[in-house]
Motif scaffolding. Structure first.
Motif, PDB file in Angstrom:
ATOM      1  N   SER A  62       0.909  -1.349   0.024  1.00  0.00           N
ATOM      2  CA  SER A  62      -0.035  -0.187  -0.100  1.00  0.00           C
ATOM      3  C   SER A  62       0.755   1.191  -0.009  1.00  0.00           C
ATOM      4  O   SER A  62       1.698   1.389   0.958  1.00  0.00           O
ATOM      5  CB  SER A  62      -0.837   0.097   1.247  1.00  0.00           C
ATOM      6  OG  SER A  62      -1.169   1.204   1.517  1.00  0.00           O
ATOM      7  N   GLU A  63       0.841   1.996  -0.962  1.00  0.00           N
ATOM      8  CA  GLU A  63       1.850   3.123  -1.084  1.00  0.00           C
ATOM      9  C   GLU A  63       3.236   2.725  -0.874  1.00  0.00           C
ATOM     10  O   GLU A  63       3.785   1.783  -1.978  1.00  0.00           O
ATOM     11  CB  GLU A  63       1.438   4.182  -0.246  1.00  0.00           C
ATOM     12  CG  GLU A  63      -0.065   4.732  -0.231  1.00  0.00           C
ATOM     13  CD  GLU A  63      -0.209   5.832  -1.219  1.00  0.00           C
ATOM     14  OE1 GLU A  63       0.508   6.756  -1.320  1.00  0.00           O
ATOM     15  OE2 GLU A  63      -1.278   5.612  -2.365  1.00  0.00           O
ATOM     16  N   HIS A  64       3.829   3.308   0.083  1.00  0.00           N
ATOM     17  CA  HIS A  64       5.114   2.903   0.184  1.00  0.00           C
ATOM     18  C   HIS A  64       5.499   2.001   1.417  1.00  0.00           C
ATOM     19  O   HIS A  64       6.696   1.759   1.884  1.00  0.00           O
ATOM     20  CB  HIS A  64       6.022   4.166   0.503  1.00  0.00           C
ATOM     21  CG  HIS A  64       6.168   5.244  -0.774  1.00  0.00           C
ATOM     22  ND1 HIS A  64       6.439   4.779  -1.884  1.00  0.00           N
ATOM     23  CD2 HIS A  64       5.497   6.184  -0.781  1.00  0.00           C
ATOM     24  CE1 HIS A  64       6.330   5.738  -2.945  1.00  0.00           C
ATOM     25  NE2 HIS A  64       5.666   6.868  -2.144  1.00  0.00           N
ATOM     26  N   GLN A  65       4.523   1.439   1.639  1.00  0.00           N
ATOM     27  CA  GLN A  65       4.764   0.385   3.031  1.00  0.00           C
ATOM     28  C   GLN A  65       3.859  -0.871   2.893  1.00  0.00           C
ATOM     29  O   GLN A  65       2.863  -0.935   1.884  1.00  0.00           O
ATOM     30  CB  GLN A  65       4.382   1.163   4.225  1.00  0.00           C
ATOM     31  CG  GLN A  65       2.810   1.430   4.412  1.00  0.00           C
ATOM     32  CD  GLN A  65       2.681   1.540   5.747  1.00  0.00           C
ATOM     33  OE1 GLN A  65       3.628   1.685   6.861  1.00  0.00           O
ATOM     34  NE2 GLN A  65       1.625   2.052   6.133  1.00  0.00           N
ATOM     35  N   TYR A  66       4.172  -1.768   3.582  1.00  0.00           N
ATOM     36  CA  TYR A  66       3.438  -3.036   3.654  1.00  0.00           C
ATOM     37  C   TYR A  66       2.572  -3.065   4.642  1.00  0.00           C
ATOM     38  O   TYR A  66       2.725  -2.568   5.842  1.00  0.00           O
ATOM     39  CB  TYR A  66       4.281  -4.200   3.918  1.00  0.00           C
ATOM     40  CG  TYR A  66       5.144  -4.455   2.461  1.00  0.00           C
ATOM     41  CD1 TYR A  66       4.651  -5.065   1.321  1.00  0.00           C
ATOM     42  CD2 TYR A  66       6.448  -4.425   2.605  1.00  0.00           C
ATOM     43  CE1 TYR A  66       5.316  -5.504  -0.004  1.00  0.00           C
ATOM     44  CE2 TYR A  66       7.268  -4.735   1.412  1.00  0.00           C
ATOM     45  CZ  TYR A  66       6.571  -5.198   0.358  1.00  0.00           C
ATOM     46  OH  TYR A  66       7.458  -5.330  -0.768  1.00  0.00           O
ATOM     47  N   ASN A 146       4.851  -1.164   9.931  1.00  0.00           N
ATOM     48  CA  ASN A 146       4.684  -0.530  11.016  1.00  0.00           C
ATOM     49  C   ASN A 146       5.042  -0.973  12.102  1.00  0.00           C
ATOM     50  O   ASN A 146       4.993  -2.349  12.296  1.00  0.00           O
ATOM     51  CB  ASN A 146       3.178   0.128  11.192  1.00  0.00           C
ATOM     52  CG  ASN A 146       2.033  -0.738  11.437  1.00  0.00           C
ATOM     53  OD1 ASN A 146       2.440  -1.862  12.471  1.00  0.00           O
ATOM     54  ND2 ASN A 146       0.971  -0.712  10.809  1.00  0.00           N
ATOM     55  N   VAL A 147       5.394  -0.400  13.019  1.00  0.00           N
ATOM     56  CA  VAL A 147       5.887  -0.944  14.363  1.00  0.00           C
ATOM     57  C   VAL A 147       5.311  -2.244  14.911  1.00  0.00           C
ATOM     58  O   VAL A 147       5.942  -3.246  15.145  1.00  0.00           O
ATOM     59  CB  VAL A 147       6.118  -0.029  15.432  1.00  0.00           C
ATOM     60  CG1 VAL A 147       6.627  -0.706  16.787  1.00  0.00           C
ATOM     61  CG2 VAL A 147       7.371   1.255  14.847  1.00  0.00           C
ATOM     62  N   LEU A 152       4.685  -8.175  15.657  1.00  0.00           N
ATOM     63  CA  LEU A 152       3.964  -9.201  15.674  1.00  0.00           C
ATOM     64  C   LEU A 152       4.407 -10.040  14.701  1.00  0.00           C
ATOM     65  O   LEU A 152       4.197 -11.533  15.306  1.00  0.00           O
ATOM     66  CB  LEU A 152       2.557  -8.655  15.345  1.00  0.00           C
ATOM     67  CG  LEU A 152       1.279  -9.656  15.632  1.00  0.00           C
ATOM     68  CD1 LEU A 152       0.973  -9.461  17.226  1.00  0.00           C
ATOM     69  CD2 LEU A 152      -0.019  -9.088  15.316  1.00  0.00           C
ATOM     70  N   LEU A 153       4.685  -9.848  13.696  1.00  0.00           N
ATOM     71  CA  LEU A 153       5.042 -10.935  12.410  1.00  0.00           C
ATOM     72  C   LEU A 153       6.329 -11.565  12.952  1.00  0.00           C
ATOM     73  O   LEU A 153       6.489 -12.692  12.672  1.00  0.00           O
ATOM     74  CB  LEU A 153       5.129 -10.303  11.046  1.00  0.00           C
ATOM     75  CG  LEU A 153       3.750  -9.679  10.520  1.00  0.00           C
ATOM     76  CD1 LEU A 153       4.010  -9.098   9.304  1.00  0.00           C
ATOM     77  CD2 LEU A 153       2.722 -10.706  10.655  1.00  0.00           C
ATOM     78  N   THR A 226       5.980  -1.037  22.734  1.00  0.00           N
ATOM     79  CA  THR A 226       6.528   0.167  22.072  1.00  0.00           C
ATOM     80  C   THR A 226       8.000  -0.408  21.445  1.00  0.00           C
ATOM     81  O   THR A 226       8.827  -1.115  21.913  1.00  0.00           O
ATOM     82  CB  THR A 226       6.769   1.346  23.013  1.00  0.00           C
ATOM     83  OG1 THR A 226       7.457   0.734  24.134  1.00  0.00           O
ATOM     84  CG2 THR A 226       5.346   1.703  23.354  1.00  0.00           C
ATOM     85  N   GLY A 227       8.226   0.326  20.443  1.00  0.00           N
ATOM     86  CA  GLY A 227       9.594   0.350  19.624  1.00  0.00           C
ATOM     87  C   GLY A 227       9.832  -1.057  18.948  1.00  0.00           C
ATOM     88  O   GLY A 227       9.215  -2.034  19.351  1.00  0.00           O
TER      89      GLY A 227
END
Ligand code: ZN
Length: 234
Positions: A62-66, A146-147, A152-153, A226-227
């Motif tokens: 999607s655009e510049h990210q997955y 995203n973070v 998670l993956l 976070t992170g």
């Protein structure tokens, strides 16, 4: 000034309290699912599945990210049915977390146990077409996720890999059996229980990795939210 400070402090402590109570609720829920096979099976009905093929996650560009798409149990059953596969293999899925609304998240590798590699790659492209995404090597996509999805993956991939590598008891050589959540595997012949050992590598800045934690999967609900970080299982 002091009034402002007081309000800010109250707001801050309220926020801390809210975060803590959400964390405790989620931890309790995940603990229950890891210990209780029936509760876990029930959670699959309303849960969501992240799909993998030979440890590569299903992603959509999607655009510049997955983006990592989630699928419901019903969608998954429909897909497996369409591809002529046994829906029984959904039991190979592993619990990887849950949302604040207690939607349990599972990961399932659709590429394992394929009888022939030609058959497997054929099925893979068929699945990709059906799922409107691609199975992409995680390390290649990590920086475009995203973070939340990245962590998670990473957890999911490490856990799926661990289960793939611990199909047999190292003592008796007998096949081990995973519990519903995938938080452990047991050898039926000598009742040895195997727990995934989780090592977390925290990405501090850029590509620099630092080993931060080492704990058993059964305690890993303490995973910080976070992170960005990477996880390896041994
Ligand atoms: Zn054994």
């Amino acid at each position: 000034m002091s009034l402002f400070c007081g309000t800010a402090c109250r707001r801050k402590s309220f926020l801390c309290y809210r975060l803590l109570s959400t964390f405790v609720t989620k931890t309790r829920y995940l603990f229950e699912l890891k210990e209780d096979d029936d509760a876990c099976k029930k959670a699959q009905q309303t849960g969501a599945f992240y799909l993998f093929h030979s440890l590569a996650p299903l992603l959509q560009k999607s655009e510049h990210q997955y983006l990592a798409p989630k699928h419901s149990l019903l969608e998954l059953e429909r897909l497996l049915g369409k591809l002529g596969q046994d829906t029984q293999r959904i039991e190979d899925s592993v619990l990887i977390g849950c949302s604040e609304q207690q939607e349990a998240w599972f990961a399932l590798d659709l590429g394992l146990n394929s009888s022939s590699s030609i058959n497997a790659s054929l099925q893979k492209s068929e699945m990709e077409k059906e799922l409107k995404g691609s199975f992409i090597e995680l390390r290649k996509a990590l920086f475009q996720l995203n973070v939340k999805d990245a962590s998670l993956l990473s957890t999911a991939q490490a856990l799926l890999h661990w289960h793939g590598a611990h199909q047999f008891c190292s003592r008796s050589g007998q096949p081990t059996k995973k519990n519903m959540a995938g938080s452990k595997r047991m050898c039926p012949s000598n009742e040895i229980i195997y727990y995934p050992q989780v090592k977390v590598w925290k990405r501090l800045s850029g590509e620099k990795l630092q080993k931060r934690w080492d704990w058993r999967w059964k305690d890993s609900t303490l995973l910080p939210s976070t992170g960005p970080f990477l996880i390896a299982l041994s």
